[in-house]
Design a protein around this motif. Structure first.
Motif, PDB file in Angstrom:
ATOM      1  N   ARG A   1      66.725 122.701 -14.774  1.00 32.21           N
ATOM      2  CA  ARG A   1      66.325 123.675 -13.758  1.00 32.21           C
ATOM      3  C   ARG A   1      67.436 124.663 -13.474  1.00 32.21           C
ATOM      4  O   ARG A   1      68.608 124.296 -13.319  1.00 32.21           O
ATOM      5  N   PHE A   2      67.046 125.946 -13.356  1.00 30.79           N
ATOM      6  CA  PHE A   2      67.968 127.011 -12.971  1.00 30.79           C
ATOM      7  C   PHE A   2      67.363 127.723 -11.760  1.00 30.79           C
ATOM      8  O   PHE A   2      66.249 128.253 -11.839  1.00 30.79           O
TER       9      PHE A   2
ATOM     10  N   HIS B   1      65.189 120.679 -24.113  1.00 37.87           N
ATOM     11  CA  HIS B   1      63.908 121.010 -24.731  1.00 37.87           C
ATOM     12  C   HIS B   1      62.984 121.743 -23.758  1.00 37.87           C
ATOM     13  O   HIS B   1      61.949 122.266 -24.177  1.00 37.87           O
ATOM     14  N   ALA B   2      63.347 121.783 -22.465  1.00 40.36           N
ATOM     15  CA  ALA B   2      62.508 122.479 -21.481  1.00 40.36           C
ATOM     16  C   ALA B   2      63.407 123.062 -20.399  1.00 40.36           C
ATOM     17  O   ALA B   2      64.313 122.377 -19.894  1.00 40.36           O
ATOM     18  N   PHE B   3      63.166 124.304 -20.060  1.00 40.18           N
ATOM     19  CA  PHE B   3      63.929 124.999 -19.029  1.00 40.18           C
ATOM     20  C   PHE B   3      62.961 125.463 -17.940  1.00 40.18           C
ATOM     21  O   PHE B   3      61.832 125.880 -18.238  1.00 40.18           O
ATOM     22  N   LEU B   4      63.430 125.397 -16.703  1.00 35.14           N
ATOM     23  CA  LEU B   4      62.640 125.850 -15.567  1.00 35.14           C
ATOM     24  C   LEU B   4      63.456 126.874 -14.790  1.00 35.14           C
ATOM     25  O   LEU B   4      64.543 126.559 -14.290  1.00 35.14           O
ATOM     26  N   MET B   5      62.943 128.113 -14.695  1.00 31.93           N
ATOM     27  CA  MET B   5      63.576 129.171 -13.910  1.00 31.93           C
ATOM     28  C   MET B   5      62.782 129.380 -12.626  1.00 31.93           C
ATOM     29  O   MET B   5      61.563 129.607 -12.684  1.00 31.93           O
ATOM     30  N   THR B   6      63.460 129.287 -11.499  1.00 31.86           N
ATOM     31  CA  THR B   6      62.789 129.443 -10.219  1.00 31.86           C
ATOM     32  C   THR B   6      63.590 130.391  -9.339  1.00 31.86           C
ATOM     33  O   THR B   6      64.814 130.530  -9.488  1.00 31.86           O
ATOM     34  N   GLY B   7      62.905 131.051  -8.424  1.00 31.79           N
ATOM     35  CA  GLY B   7      63.544 132.000  -7.516  1.00 31.79           C
ATOM     36  C   GLY B   7      62.506 132.965  -6.967  1.00 31.79           C
ATOM     37  O   GLY B   7      61.331 132.906  -7.323  1.00 31.79           O
ATOM     38  N   VAL B   8      62.943 133.846  -6.084  1.00 32.83           N
ATOM     39  CA  VAL B   8      62.028 134.816  -5.484  1.00 32.83           C
ATOM     40  C   VAL B   8      61.636 135.850  -6.534  1.00 32.83           C
ATOM     41  O   VAL B   8      62.193 135.888  -7.641  1.00 32.83           O
ATOM     42  N   ARG B   9      60.679 136.700  -6.192  1.00 37.59           N
ATOM     43  CA  ARG B   9      60.191 137.676  -7.159  1.00 37.59           C
ATOM     44  C   ARG B   9      61.288 138.687  -7.478  1.00 37.59           C
ATOM     45  O   ARG B   9      62.100 139.053  -6.635  1.00 37.59           O
ATOM     46  N   GLY B  10      61.289 139.106  -8.743  1.00 36.56           N
ATOM     47  CA  GLY B  10      62.146 140.202  -9.153  1.00 36.56           C
ATOM     48  C   GLY B  10      63.602 139.883  -9.392  1.00 36.56           C
ATOM     49  O   GLY B  10      64.426 140.795  -9.420  1.00 36.56           O
ATOM     50  N   VAL B  11      63.970 138.608  -9.572  1.00 29.82           N
ATOM     51  CA  VAL B  11      65.376 138.271  -9.812  1.00 29.82           C
ATOM     52  C   VAL B  11      65.646 137.988 -11.283  1.00 29.82           C
ATOM     53  O   VAL B  11      66.785 137.720 -11.657  1.00 29.82           O
TER      54      VAL B  11
ATOM     55  N   PHE C   1      60.183 124.660 -24.361  1.00 26.64           N
ATOM     56  CA  PHE C   1      59.325 125.116 -23.265  1.00 26.64           C
ATOM     57  C   PHE C   1      60.180 125.867 -22.253  1.00 26.64           C
ATOM     58  O   PHE C   1      61.257 125.381 -21.844  1.00 26.64           O
ATOM     59  N   LEU C   2      59.704 127.029 -21.837  1.00 27.80           N
ATOM     60  CA  LEU C   2      60.383 127.832 -20.820  1.00 27.80           C
ATOM     61  C   LEU C   2      59.384 128.115 -19.703  1.00 27.80           C
ATOM     62  O   LEU C   2      58.371 128.794 -19.926  1.00 27.80           O
ATOM     63  N   PHE C   3      59.663 127.574 -18.503  1.00 28.77           N
ATOM     64  CA  PHE C   3      58.771 127.727 -17.356  1.00 28.77           C
ATOM     65  C   PHE C   3      59.397 128.689 -16.350  1.00 28.77           C
ATOM     66  O   PHE C   3      60.623 128.691 -16.152  1.00 28.77           O
ATOM     67  N   ALA C   4      58.565 129.457 -15.681  1.00 26.80           N
ATOM     68  CA  ALA C   4      59.018 130.351 -14.601  1.00 26.80           C
ATOM     69  C   ALA C   4      58.060 130.212 -13.431  1.00 26.80           C
ATOM     70  O   ALA C   4      56.842 130.138 -13.621  1.00 26.80           O
ATOM     71  N   THR C   5      58.611 130.143 -12.220  1.00 25.99           N
ATOM     72  CA  THR C   5      57.778 129.977 -11.031  1.00 25.99           C
ATOM     73  C   THR C   5      58.515 130.490  -9.801  1.00 25.99           C
ATOM     74  O   THR C   5      59.751 130.462  -9.741  1.00 25.99           O
ATOM     75  N   THR C   6      57.734 130.968  -8.847  1.00 25.47           N
ATOM     76  CA  THR C   6      58.288 131.369  -7.549  1.00 25.47           C
ATOM     77  C   THR C   6      58.102 130.299  -6.490  1.00 25.47           C
ATOM     78  O   THR C   6      58.683 130.405  -5.415  1.00 25.47           O
ATOM     79  N   GLU C   7      57.308 129.279  -6.770  1.00 23.87           N
ATOM     80  CA  GLU C   7      57.018 128.228  -5.790  1.00 23.87           C
ATOM     81  C   GLU C   7      57.262 126.877  -6.448  1.00 23.87           C
ATOM     82  O   GLU C   7      56.335 126.168  -6.830  1.00 23.87           O
ATOM     83  N   VAL C   8      58.539 126.542  -6.560  1.00 21.44           N
ATOM     84  CA  VAL C   8      58.908 125.325  -7.276  1.00 21.44           C
ATOM     85  C   VAL C   8      58.469 124.071  -6.534  1.00 21.44           C
ATOM     86  O   VAL C   8      58.289 123.009  -7.135  1.00 21.44           O
ATOM     87  N   ASP C   9      58.263 124.169  -5.223  1.00 18.83           N
ATOM     88  CA  ASP C   9      57.869 122.999  -4.467  1.00 18.83           C
ATOM     89  C   ASP C   9      56.451 122.547  -4.804  1.00 18.83           C
ATOM     90  O   ASP C   9      56.067 121.418  -4.466  1.00 18.83           O
ATOM     91  N   LYS C  10      55.667 123.397  -5.483  1.00 22.85           N
ATOM     92  CA  LYS C  10      54.311 123.017  -5.861  1.00 22.85           C
ATOM     93  C   LYS C  10      54.263 122.275  -7.201  1.00 22.85           C
ATOM     94  O   LYS C  10      53.200 121.807  -7.595  1.00 22.85           O
ATOM     95  N   LEU C  11      55.383 122.188  -7.885  1.00 24.85           N
ATOM     96  CA  LEU C  11      55.408 121.479  -9.160  1.00 24.85           C
ATOM     97  C   LEU C  11      55.544 119.981  -8.920  1.00 24.85           C
ATOM     98  O   LEU C  11      56.310 119.555  -8.046  1.00 24.85           O
ATOM     99  N   PRO C  12      54.848 119.167  -9.693  1.00 22.23           N
ATOM    100  CA  PRO C  12      55.015 117.712  -9.550  1.00 22.23           C
ATOM    101  C   PRO C  12      56.442 117.283  -9.893  1.00 22.23           C
ATOM    102  O   PRO C  12      57.108 117.900 -10.732  1.00 22.23           O
ATOM    103  N   VAL C  13      56.884 116.243  -9.239  1.00 15.13           N
ATOM    104  CA  VAL C  13      58.235 115.735  -9.496  1.00 15.13           C
ATOM    105  C   VAL C  13      58.363 115.284 -10.941  1.00 15.13           C
ATOM    106  O   VAL C  13      59.441 115.382 -11.548  1.00 15.13           O
ATOM    107  N   THR C  14      57.281 114.789 -11.516  1.00 12.73           N
ATOM    108  CA  THR C  14      57.324 114.330 -12.911  1.00 12.73           C
ATOM    109  C   THR C  14      57.612 115.481 -13.870  1.00 12.73           C
ATOM    110  O   THR C  14      58.232 115.274 -14.921  1.00 12.73           O
TER     111      THR C  14
END
Length: 633
Positions: free
Chosen positions: A237-238, A99-109, A217-230
């Motif tokens: 996560r991808f 029900h929720a996906f998180l895409m993380t990585g450097v810019r432009g990937v 829900f589809l989330f995208a971020t370049t700084e995954v360490d700033k997201l709460p563990v909850t």
């Protein structure tokens, strides 16, 4: 009614100045009820012929940069993320969608592109309108086209950088209760989700954990360490990887082919290396390179050609030549050339700390080239050849020593009051140390000297056997032997059965340390029997310790002792004292060690070197700032 005639392409008619108001009014009423306007105009009034109007020209489409034009529209066009595509394909095929996906990585990937592709894959209905979720969306149905154009009412894309508060999240919470209007799923794409405030995250937690079945829900971020563990624990996560340089170069070649641009392979390789794993960065650089090549002289109708030389100039890679020239002067131990290169770069505006950083980067590239080759480390054929040459000539020990010296110099330059002077001194220090052999090379050199000088081995064997080269007075002294063995080796000296001179001295030291020290240091044994001790006193000790020795021995054994001090001819053949014997053994061992070919080669390679014994306080204190090295016998 001029507007009505304009609608049909007719030009407005001119009004006669003599026409009455009644006639004009009648004309207006006729037009209102759909009657021909000419019927209400007097016959005397001439009617002008319609003026032909040219067909409207479609406005020119604005130029779209390559990064937007070639944004992937299918999962097959998404390069470098095969593992994620395979996971999503299996999840869709087996109906195991999170029900929720998180895409993380450097810019432009491809994080946001992936989120839009997932939205299309979940809402695609196929060309016939009967399809279901698929990993290969058709791109032709209305949901696919609407999502691609960003106008689908059920796919809400939000920028968390500008919607960071609880109120923005509250709108999402209120809206998720309602079903999708026209799509299969209502999808929320939140880009740069790490920008949400802590309170906003907390407000979203419950909805994110148990959303309605029609919401994704589809989330995208370049700084995954700033997201709460909850939040992380509630998402699938991808981690999108950096795209390999070779794959980027192939992709850019395809883009150039589509754009009708010719590009050299080396130019595309340099663009791919400068992109640092980001497809968007690389396409932006390629866009700039195409414009640069066009401005460089491609005329109208000619094919644009992107050359490696133009890309090198555009990216400022010509400075790499200066860096390699400075490094070559350092390795050649050419001080004047090194200082000249530093002054030249400083005159060009290169800061001293940047010079040191560039040299560090060069040492790192050479070290990696030794292990895995220059692929991915060089941006041009010239740089690749230079790295391969240095990797073959330099040893691993030299490179690591250079790294440590340059790293220390970098820190010094950064904090120095005069960075240029600090850079010069740091590079000169590295210059003098660059030619020193590493320990492994020194050992190999010693082994070569040993193989070429068999006479040294013979001399060492003779020295160890007590021949030429042994210290005077050491003959007959065996390390670790007791006074009985030494007495048996000297004619005319009698030692009673079971009598051990060194053991007797140790017992005396336990009850009278001063007398025991005197016996160990200055008493040269002549005769030792039960109740009898004859000795010679070593020079340098004032007084006569005979009475003290006699008293101590009687107290130790409970018997009467004859203790007699002899001098002159009567003392001929006396054994050395225990301290003198120990010194002789140490001198013999050191002579044997110095006669060893490896040690001799080391001392010749490092003039002025000393052999220190860390177990000896006297030698250890000679170099209080330097750790003593153990002496190997």
């Amino acid at each position: 009614m001029a507007d009505s005639t304009d609608m049909f392409g007719a030009a407005p008619e001119p009004q006669d100045a003599g026409s009455s108001a009644a006639e004009l009014e009648a004309a207006g009423q006729g037009a209102m009820f759909g009657e021909p306007v000419a019927a209400a105009i007097p016959a005397a009034t001439p009617v002008s012929a319609p003026v032909p109007v040219a067909a409207p020209v479609a406005p020119a489409q604005p130029y779209r940069v390559l990064a937007r034009k070639y944004r992937p529209q299918t999962f097959s066009a998404l390069i470098g993320q095969e593992a994620m595509v395979q996971t999503l394909a299996n999840a869709i095929r087996r109906d195991r969608l999170a029900h929720a996906f998180l895409m993380t990585g450097v810019r432009g990937v491809g994080k946001t592109s992936t989120a839009r592709l997932i939205a299309k894959a979940l809402n695609c209905i196929g060309p016939d309108g009967q399809g279901g979720p698929t990993i290969d969306p058709c791109g032709q149905c209305e949901p696919c086209r609407a999502i691609a154009e960003g106008r689908h009412i059920d796919v809400i894309e939000m920028d968390a950088a500008s919607h960071t508060g609880v109120d923005d999240v509250r709108e999402i919470i209120e809206a998720v209760r309602y079903a999708a209007v026209s799509a299969r799923y209502k999808i929320y794409i939140i880009d740069e989700v790490h920008m949400l405030s802590r309170n906003a995250f907390n407000a979203l937690l419950k909805t994110l954990e148990e959303p309605p079945a029609h919401v994704k829900f589809l989330f995208a971020t370049t700084e995954v360490d700033k997201l709460p563990v909850t939040v992380l624990s509630r998402c699938q996560r991808f981690d999108l990887r950096r795209i390999p340089t070779t794959l980027l170069a192939q992709h850019f070649a395809h883009v150039c082919k589509e754009e009708g641009v010719e590009a050299e392979d080396e130019a595309l390789a340099m663009v791919a290396a400068a992109a640092e794993g980001s497809a968007r960065d690389g396409l932006s650089i390629l866009d700039q390179a195409i414009s640069h090549a066009d401005l460089a002289g491609s005329g109208e109708g000619e094919t644009i050609r992107v050359s490696a030389e133009q890309v090198r100039d555009m990216l400022g890679l010509a400075d790499k030549t200066l860096q390699r020239r400075l490094f070559a002067a350092l390795l050649a131990a050419d001080g004047p050339a090194l200082l000249e290169e530093v002054a030249h770069q400083y005159a060009l505006g290169i800061e001293p700390v940047a010079m040191m950083r560039a040299q560090l980067d060069l040492v790192h590239k050479i070290t990696v080239t030794q292990i895995s080759g220059p692929e991915g480390q060089a941006r041009s054929a010239e740089e690749s050849a230079a790295l391969e040459g240095w990797a073959a000539d330099l040893g691993a020990g030299q490179l690591h020593r250079l790294w440590q010296l340059l790293l220390k110099g970098h820190d010094e330059v950064r904090t120095a009051p005069d960075p240029l002077v600090a850079a010069q001194m740091s590079l000169l220090r590295a210059l003098h140390a660059a030619g020193m052999p590493d320990p492994g090379g020194l050992v190999r050199k010693m082994e070569e000297m040993l193989a070429q000088a068999p006479a040294l081995a013979a001399a060492a064997a003779a020295a160890q056997a007590g021949g030429e080269g042994a210290p005077a007075g050491a003959t007959g002294l065996v390390p670790g032997a007791s006074a009985n063995a030494n007495a048996n080796a000297n004619a005319g000296i009698g030692v009673g059965a079971g009598m051990d001179w060194e053991g007797l001295v140790e017992q005396v030291e336990e009850i009278s340390p001063l007398t025991g020290a005197t016996m160990r240091l200055s008493v040269r044994l002549i005769e030792l029997r039960r109740g009898t001790l004859r000795y010679q006193l070593a020079p340098g000790l004032p007084g006569d310790p005979t009475a003290d020795i006699k008293k101590t021995l009687q107290g130790l054994t409970g018997e009467m002792w004859l203790v007699e001090r002899l001098d002159g001819e009567a003392a001929a053949g006396a054994l050395p004292s225990l301290v003198e014997a120990k010194q002789a053994r140490e001198a013999e061992a050191e002579a044997a060690m110095r006669a060893d070919p490896l040690v001799r080669a080391a001392l010749e390679a490092f003039p002025g070197a000393e052999i220190l014994d860390e177990s000896n306080p006297a030698t250890a204190e000679r170099r209080p700032w330097q750790p003593a090295r153990s002496r190997q016998a």
